[in-house]
Design a protein around this motif. Structure first.
Motif, PDB file in Angstrom:
ATOM      1  N   TYR A  32       0.835  -1.205   0.000  1.00 41.34           N
ATOM      2  CA  TYR A  32       0.000   0.000   0.000  1.00 41.34           C
ATOM      3  C   TYR A  32       0.868   1.254   0.000  1.00 41.34           C
ATOM      4  CZ  TYR A  32      -4.286  -2.585   0.537  1.00 41.34           C
ATOM      5  OH  TYR A  32      -5.352  -3.415   0.311  1.00 41.34           O
ATOM      6  N   PHE A  33       1.996   1.196   0.698  1.00 45.10           N
ATOM      7  CA  PHE A  33       2.908   2.336   0.744  1.00 45.10           C
ATOM      8  C   PHE A  33       3.792   2.407  -0.498  1.00 45.10           C
ATOM      9  CE2 PHE A  33       2.286   1.215   5.293  1.00 45.10           C
ATOM     10  CZ  PHE A  33       1.669   2.379   5.702  1.00 45.10           C
ATOM     11  N   THR A  34       4.318   1.262  -0.909  1.00 46.99           N
ATOM     12  CA  THR A  34       5.347   1.251  -1.950  1.00 46.99           C
ATOM     13  C   THR A  34       4.803   1.159  -3.368  1.00 46.99           C
ATOM     14  OG1 THR A  34       5.625  -1.147  -1.752  1.00 46.99           O
ATOM     15  CG2 THR A  34       7.050   0.238  -0.383  1.00 46.99           C
ATOM     16  N   GLU A  35       3.722   0.398  -3.571  1.00 47.23           N
ATOM     17  CA  GLU A  35       3.207   0.178  -4.926  1.00 47.23           C
ATOM     18  C   GLU A  35       1.955   0.997  -5.240  1.00 47.23           C
ATOM     19  OE1 GLU A  35       2.586  -4.043  -5.392  1.00 47.23           O
ATOM     20  OE2 GLU A  35       4.536  -4.477  -4.495  1.00 47.23           O
ATOM     21  N   ILE A  36       1.043   1.092  -4.296  1.00 51.78           N
ATOM     22  CA  ILE A  36      -0.220   1.778  -4.578  1.00 51.78           C
ATOM     23  C   ILE A  36      -0.068   3.284  -4.362  1.00 51.78           C
ATOM     24  CG2 ILE A  36      -2.675   1.925  -4.001  1.00 51.78           C
ATOM     25  CD1 ILE A  36      -2.400  -1.038  -3.070  1.00 51.78           C
ATOM     26  N   ALA A  37       0.328   3.684  -3.171  1.00 59.45           N
ATOM     27  CA  ALA A  37       0.491   5.116  -2.881  1.00 59.45           C
ATOM     28  C   ALA A  37       1.811   5.650  -3.426  1.00 59.45           C
ATOM     29  CB  ALA A  37       0.424   5.358  -1.375  1.00 59.45           C
ATOM     30  N   ARG A  38       2.795   4.771  -3.577  1.00 63.25           N
ATOM     31  CA  ARG A  38       4.144   5.180  -3.961  1.00 63.25           C
ATOM     32  C   ARG A  38       4.609   6.348  -3.077  1.00 63.25           C
ATOM     33  NH1 ARG A  38       5.759   2.375  -8.291  1.00 63.25           N
ATOM     34  NH2 ARG A  38       4.197   1.583  -9.727  1.00 63.25           N
ATOM     35  N   LEU A  39       4.472   6.118  -1.784  1.00 63.21           N
ATOM     36  CA  LEU A  39       4.753   7.143  -0.786  1.00 63.21           C
ATOM     37  C   LEU A  39       6.229   7.508  -0.762  1.00 63.21           C
ATOM     38  CD1 LEU A  39       3.412   8.757   1.596  1.00 63.21           C
ATOM     39  CD2 LEU A  39       4.302   6.963   3.070  1.00 63.21           C
ATOM     40  N   ASP A  40       6.516   8.770  -0.962  1.00 67.92           N
ATOM     41  CA  ASP A  40       7.861   9.311  -0.813  1.00 67.92           C
ATOM     42  C   ASP A  40       7.961   9.778   0.633  1.00 67.92           C
ATOM     43  OD1 ASP A  40      10.203  10.769  -0.720  1.00 67.92           O
ATOM     44  OD2 ASP A  40       9.666  12.112  -2.364  1.00 67.92           O
TER      45      ASP A  40
END
Length: 144
Positions: A32-40
């Protein structure tokens, strides 16, 4: 010797970095953080820290809508009790690994309340979940 309590923004930044390092790598919630939201994290960490600083240290710095990004994620890939339960589990472990005291206890309790509120707002009033949440979320459901 017990860990120090959460006392300032620097403590929160350290805690949040530790939490997100583990959360990003977690097989259940990490995508959810790395692939969907691509959270920086470097971009968003100041806002996340503002949120926790307002919640725990009563600074009033946070002026955003914390629910909106989570709703967007839920619309792309539904969040379940298992996801929120895992978040609580990782959050509590991160807090316990660094801090002890009233603010640390409030951080853990606030994390549970936030997870339950997010679950209710995304999944609706039936938050028992058909997939089964982790024990920490079950405990929250018993207390509410």
């Amino acid at each position: 010797m017990p860990h120090p309590d959460i006392t300032d923004r620097a403590d929160l930044e350290r805690l949040l970095r530790r939490f997100y390092e583990v959360a990003f790598a977690d097989p259940l919630i990490g995508p959810y953080f790395t692939e969907i939201a691509r959270l920086d994290l470097e971009t968003h960490l100041p806002h996340i820290t503002d949120f926790w600083e307002s919640a725990l240290l009563r600074t009033g710095e946070y002026r955003r809508n914390a629910f909106s990004p989570h709703l967007g994620l839920h619309q792309r890939r539904p969040l379940t009790a298992a996801h929120f339960g895992r978040w609580v589990q990782l959050w509590q472990a991160a807090v316990d690994g660094l801090h002890t005291g009233p603010n640390a206890d409030r951080a853990k309790a606030q994390g549970e309340r936030i997870a339950l509120a997010m679950l209710r707002r995304t999944a609706g009033p039936d938050t028992t979940g058909t997939e089964g949440g982790f024990v920490p979320l079950s405990a929250v459901l018993l207390r509410s």
